[in-house]
Design a protein around this motif. Structure first.
Motif, PDB file in Angstrom:
ATOM      1  N   ASN A  94      51.502  67.623 -15.412  1.00 27.84           N
ATOM      2  CA  ASN A  94      51.479  67.060 -15.960  1.00 27.84           C
ATOM      3  C   ASN A  94      50.934  66.115 -16.430  1.00 27.84           C
ATOM      4  OD1 ASN A  94      54.278  68.322 -16.376  1.00 27.84           O
ATOM      5  ND2 ASN A  94      55.668  66.532 -15.569  1.00 27.84           N
ATOM      6  N   LYS A  95      49.746  65.493 -16.081  1.00 24.42           N
ATOM      7  CA  LYS A  95      48.978  63.940 -16.663  1.00 24.42           C
ATOM      8  C   LYS A  95      47.668  64.814 -16.460  1.00 24.42           C
ATOM      9  CE  LYS A  95      50.491  59.613 -16.215  1.00 24.42           C
ATOM     10  NZ  LYS A  95      50.742  58.734 -17.457  1.00 24.42           N
ATOM     11  N   TYR A  96      47.327  65.697 -15.577  1.00 27.68           N
ATOM     12  CA  TYR A  96      46.573  66.484 -15.612  1.00 27.68           C
ATOM     13  C   TYR A  96      46.479  68.509 -15.586  1.00 27.68           C
ATOM     14  CZ  TYR A  96      45.129  61.767 -14.320  1.00 27.68           C
ATOM     15  OH  TYR A  96      45.035  60.245 -14.216  1.00 27.68           O
ATOM     16  N   SER A  97      47.706  68.652 -16.100  1.00 31.28           N
ATOM     17  CA  SER A  97      47.520  69.836 -15.728  1.00 31.28           C
ATOM     18  C   SER A  97      47.060  71.155 -14.953  1.00 31.28           C
ATOM     19  CB  SER A  97      46.840  70.635 -17.755  1.00 31.28           C
ATOM     20  OG  SER A  97      47.730  71.112 -18.331  1.00 31.28           O
ATOM     21  N   ASP A  98      47.346  70.206 -13.956  1.00 33.38           N
ATOM     22  CA  ASP A  98      47.069  71.904 -13.073  1.00 33.38           C
ATOM     23  C   ASP A  98      47.848  72.582 -12.130  1.00 33.38           C
ATOM     24  OD1 ASP A  98      46.402  72.173  -9.945  1.00 33.38           O
ATOM     25  OD2 ASP A  98      46.027  70.082  -9.913  1.00 33.38           O
ATOM     26  N   ASN A  99      47.208  73.646 -13.108  1.00 37.79           N
ATOM     27  CA  ASN A  99      47.419  74.909 -13.727  1.00 37.79           C
ATOM     28  C   ASN A  99      48.267  76.008 -11.563  1.00 37.79           C
ATOM     29  OD1 ASN A  99      47.562  75.242 -15.618  1.00 37.79           O
ATOM     30  ND2 ASN A  99      45.288  75.839 -15.084  1.00 37.79           N
ATOM     31  N   ALA A 100      47.161  75.266 -10.676  1.00 37.59           N
ATOM     32  CA  ALA A 100      47.306  75.661  -9.356  1.00 37.59           C
ATOM     33  C   ALA A 100      49.003  75.396  -8.744  1.00 37.59           C
ATOM     34  CB  ALA A 100      46.348  75.848  -7.808  1.00 37.59           C
ATOM     35  N   GLN A 101      48.960  73.857  -8.451  1.00 40.30           N
ATOM     36  CA  GLN A 101      50.218  73.173  -8.312  1.00 40.30           C
ATOM     37  C   GLN A 101      51.096  73.809  -9.061  1.00 40.30           C
ATOM     38  OE1 GLN A 101      50.352  69.156  -7.208  1.00 40.30           O
ATOM     39  NE2 GLN A 101      47.782  68.712  -7.233  1.00 40.30           N
ATOM     40  N   GLY A 160      45.878  57.836 -25.687  1.00 40.08           N
ATOM     41  CA  GLY A 160      45.157  57.200 -25.274  1.00 40.08           C
ATOM     42  C   GLY A 160      44.717  56.556 -23.998  1.00 40.08           C
ATOM     43  N   VAL A 161      45.586  56.431 -23.375  1.00 37.23           N
ATOM     44  CA  VAL A 161      45.434  55.897 -22.621  1.00 37.23           C
ATOM     45  C   VAL A 161      45.097  56.410 -20.865  1.00 37.23           C
ATOM     46  CG1 VAL A 161      47.001  54.889 -20.275  1.00 37.23           C
ATOM     47  CG2 VAL A 161      47.047  54.126 -23.076  1.00 37.23           C
ATOM     48  N   ASP A 162      45.885  57.968 -20.735  1.00 32.90           N
ATOM     49  CA  ASP A 162      45.850  58.445 -19.401  1.00 32.90           C
ATOM     50  C   ASP A 162      45.917  60.069 -19.560  1.00 32.90           C
ATOM     51  OD1 ASP A 162      48.359  58.885 -19.095  1.00 32.90           O
ATOM     52  OD2 ASP A 162      48.915  57.864 -17.759  1.00 32.90           O
ATOM     53  N   GLY A 163      45.215  61.667 -18.683  1.00 44.28           N
ATOM     54  CA  GLY A 163      45.684  62.011 -18.756  1.00 44.28           C
ATOM     55  C   GLY A 163      44.996  63.221 -19.844  1.00 44.28           C
ATOM     56  N   ARG A 177      43.047  60.616 -26.639  1.00 40.89           N
ATOM     57  CA  ARG A 177      43.034  61.670 -27.914  1.00 40.89           C
ATOM     58  C   ARG A 177      44.296  60.319 -28.655  1.00 40.89           C
ATOM     59  NH1 ARG A 177      46.216  67.725 -27.674  1.00 40.89           N
ATOM     60  NH2 ARG A 177      46.932  67.211 -30.050  1.00 40.89           N
ATOM     61  N   PHE A 178      44.271  60.108 -29.848  1.00 45.28           N
ATOM     62  CA  PHE A 178      45.404  59.747 -30.113  1.00 45.28           C
ATOM     63  C   PHE A 178      44.734  58.128 -29.842  1.00 45.28           C
ATOM     64  CE2 PHE A 178      48.423  62.742 -29.258  1.00 45.28           C
ATOM     65  CZ  PHE A 178      48.605  63.014 -30.974  1.00 45.28           C
ATOM     66  N   LYS A 179      43.222  57.409 -29.196  1.00 41.94           N
ATOM     67  CA  LYS A 179      42.435  56.389 -29.316  1.00 41.94           C
ATOM     68  C   LYS A 179      42.386  55.473 -30.644  1.00 41.94           C
ATOM     69  CE  LYS A 179      40.299  55.485 -25.291  1.00 41.94           C
ATOM     70  NZ  LYS A 179      41.091  54.398 -24.926  1.00 41.94           N
ATOM     71  N   ASN A 180      43.096  53.936 -30.671  1.00 42.05           N
ATOM     72  CA  ASN A 180      42.653  53.142 -32.169  1.00 42.05           C
ATOM     73  C   ASN A 180      43.966  54.402 -33.147  1.00 42.05           C
ATOM     74  OD1 ASN A 180      41.360  51.707 -30.768  1.00 42.05           O
ATOM     75  ND2 ASN A 180      39.726  52.645 -31.122  1.00 42.05           N
ATOM     76  N   GLN A 181      44.611  54.934 -32.743  1.00 46.14           N
ATOM     77  CA  GLN A 181      45.897  55.158 -33.365  1.00 46.14           C
ATOM     78  C   GLN A 181      46.726  55.007 -33.324  1.00 46.14           C
ATOM     79  OE1 GLN A 181      44.413  59.703 -34.852  1.00 46.14           O
ATOM     80  NE2 GLN A 181      42.341  59.339 -33.645  1.00 46.14           N
ATOM     81  N   PRO A 182      47.586  55.246 -34.251  1.00 44.67           N
ATOM     82  CA  PRO A 182      49.455  54.735 -33.926  1.00 44.67           C
ATOM     83  C   PRO A 182      50.204  55.867 -32.916  1.00 44.67           C
ATOM     84  CG  PRO A 182      49.020  55.226 -36.576  1.00 44.67           C
ATOM     85  CD  PRO A 182      47.421  55.877 -35.740  1.00 44.67           C
ATOM     86  N   GLY A 183      49.383  56.689 -32.539  1.00 49.38           N
ATOM     87  CA  GLY A 183      50.104  57.685 -31.175  1.00 49.38           C
ATOM     88  C   GLY A 183      49.412  57.301 -29.842  1.00 49.38           C
ATOM     89  N   ALA A 184      48.868  56.028 -29.872  1.00 50.35           N
ATOM     90  CA  ALA A 184      48.389  55.509 -29.045  1.00 50.35           C
ATOM     91  C   ALA A 184      49.436  54.454 -27.569  1.00 50.35           C
ATOM     92  CB  ALA A 184      46.281  54.507 -28.503  1.00 50.35           C
TER      93      ALA A 184
END
Length: 544
Positions: A364-371, A473-476, A481-488
């Motif tokens: 989920n965090k890194y969207s690994d298709n094979a796993q 804004g943190v990981d994965g 994405r969303f860095k320094n925005q309300p979504g962070a």
């Protein structure tokens, strides 16, 4: 360290009551209380009641403000969506308030949509429930009855025993085999008194290696296009450096000691700009073996160009042989047999994968298709997990290898469909192929995914699941994405991206209201541009 509290976390803290009790003097006599004392108590009680009423009034006013803010936010969202002509048919939304248990807004929520990688949420939620957070895949080391008997009789300090029959490596649901796992095999064999085997069977019968009928897109050698099998070692990815001159092409690749000068009789070296990933357009034909590899390359490639990175370049078995030789450099070239013998085998040792609660973070965090695809395959054997694969019979001190049921992707799809139907979730628009979203056939609805996320929120496994989601804004895949925005730090969302598709699904944790289920899918030519911008805007509006 910055600690951020959401409305959800604050409301949870408010549920913890602080009960205090007065410490009474055992010698006191309540019957002798003076009128003044009685009046004081009454006054204090009246004051306390007034404060309680005021507090309740403040709470109601605060809740009303939040409700008004929510209504205004929804009006703004609807206005924002209405301004996009493509959104009328090509955008699906589902928004649910988990605190109030109310549907805030749905838009085209029952329309079939291509979900891209948010399909992984369906696979991982189902697996957490049916397989359990501690479920593990495994790699079994199997030996013949004759070798098991000989090992049982071997004196403790004797020389390492050479197997008379091939060592069988059987993979069952192991999702992330790495070179360190082969080192563990090396250590385990040495501990058990077994010398480096000269013959090894790679038993992929749980999930045979199948090549796709055609390349999914223009990057067939990339990691996201890996087609998994039961013994997928380091996702069959190798570091490479490809260097061309005016007349030749040279390749260096992990696992091969020397650079290879490729046969270029079917290759056109052209005067074109050197760009990254140009090797994706080439056709690779290997022959020989890892000790004397030969490579023929066909296609077009720029002159005087150097490209480096990671790609699926070597045949899968070569990766195993190269890794094996890294631990037994003096051993002969390991002979790999494609098929496991039919006679009874015994389990010399078993290496297990990381628990499912950890594995789903890569998915989920890194969207690994094979796993994700391996986990989807594992769901076909829901009733046969854990020790149910193995027999209880012991011989020569080793358990007999149990029967193994091959993965069945159609059965996996049925297992997921039945699971959803048991939760009373409509599956009419659900189409499953491999459970990763890397598919042009897979579809679902925003309502299906939204209702599944609602259900997951109420389960004990929700903490494992939420920990697997990218954080804005943190990981994965949301790290930038969303860095320094309300979504962070508010957006806990799985991303999905394919040609003409962008999606976000998961939970929002705003500071000024309770947690929300958020599902948004765009299927449009503008998905990668206006679609991404629109979804970002929606998330930021809800997180303000």
């Amino acid at each position: 360290m910055l600690v951020r509290f959401s409305a959800f976390s604050l409301s949870a803290l408010l549920l913890v009551g602080c009960a205090t009790s007065a410490k009474l003097d055992p010698s006191s006599d309540t019957s002798t209380t003076t009128p003044a004392a009685t009046e004081a108590v009454a006054t204090t009680g009246a004051s306390g009641n007034a404060k309680a009423v005021a507090t309740e009034s403040q709470k109601r006013q605060a809740m009303q403000r939040v409700s008004n803010d929510s209504s205004e936010t929804i009006r703004q969202l609807k206005k924002s969506v209405a301004a996009k002509p493509w959104a009328k048919e090509h955008l699906a939304l589902y928004l649910y308030d988990l605190d109030k248990q109310s549907l805030l807004w749905q838009y085209n929520a029952t329309s079939a949509m291509r979900p891209a990688s948010v399909m992984k949420l369906v696979t991982t939620i189902t697996a957490l429930e049916l397989l359990g957070s501690q479920h593990r895949g495994r790699l079994e080391l199997l030996i013949s009855a004759a070798d098991a008997a000989a090992l049982q009789q071997r004196p403790a300090m004797a020389a390492l025993y050479k197997l008379k029959q091939p060592l069988i490596l059987r993979g069952i649901g192991h999702s992330a085999l790495e070179r360190r796992d082969l080192f563990a095999v090396h250590e385990e064999l040495t501990r058990l008194g077994v010398a480096a085997p000269e013959r090894v069977v790679l038993d992929r019968s749980w999930l045979p290696k199948n090549s796709p009928a055609a390349a999914f897109d223009e990057n067939p050698l990339s990691r996201y296009n890996v087609v998994p099998d039961a013994l997928l070692l380091e996702q069959n990815m190798q570091a490479y450096q490809l260097v061309s001159t005016n007349t030749s092409l040279q390749l260096r690749v992990t696992g091969l000691a020397e650079p290879i000068v490729a046969d270029t009789k079917n290759l056109q070296l052209v005067d074109e700009p050197c760009a990254a990933k140009q090797l994706q357009s080439l056709t690779w034909q290997w022959s020989g073996d890892i000790t004397a590899p030969k490579l023929a390359v066909a296609g077009r490639y720029p002159k005087r160009c150097t490209d480096a990175g990671y790609a699926q370049l070597l045949p899968a078995d070569w990766s195993w042989q190269a890794s094996w030789r890294a631990f037994w450099p003096d051993a002969k070239l390991v002979k790999l047999s494609p098929n496991a013998p039919q006679e009874r085998r015994y389990v010399l040792s078993t290496l297990v994968d990381e628990p499912l609660s950890v594995r789903i973070r890569s998915i989920n965090k890194y969207s690994d298709n094979a796993q994700a695809r391996l986990l989807f395959a594992d769901l076909s054997n829901v009733a046969e997990t854990g020790d149910k694969h193995a027999d209880t019979e012991l011989a020569f001190g080793f358990p007999a290898a149990g029967a193994m049921t091959p993965a069945d992707l159609q059965k996996s799809a049925s297992v997921i469909t039945q699971f959803l139907q048991q939760k009373r979730i409509d599956t009419k628009q659900l189409v499953l192929e491999n459970g990763s979203g890397l598919s042009r056939q897979e579809t679902l609805t925003a309502a299906l995914l939204g209702k599944l996320l609602q259900w997951q929120w109420a389960q004990p496994s929700r903490f494992d699941f939420i920990a697997s989601l990218p954080i804005g804004g943190v990981d994965g895949t949301l790290r930038k994405r969303f860095k320094n925005q309300p979504g962070a730090q508010c957006a806990f969302l799985k991303t999905g991206t394919l040609n003409n598709t962008t999606a976000l699904a998961g939970y929002l944790m705003p500071q000024n209201r309770g947690p929300l289920v958020f599902v948004a899918i765009v299927n449009d030519e503008a998905a990668a541009t206006e679609g991404v911008q629109q979804l970002n805007k929606l998330v930021n509006q809800l997180c303000q």
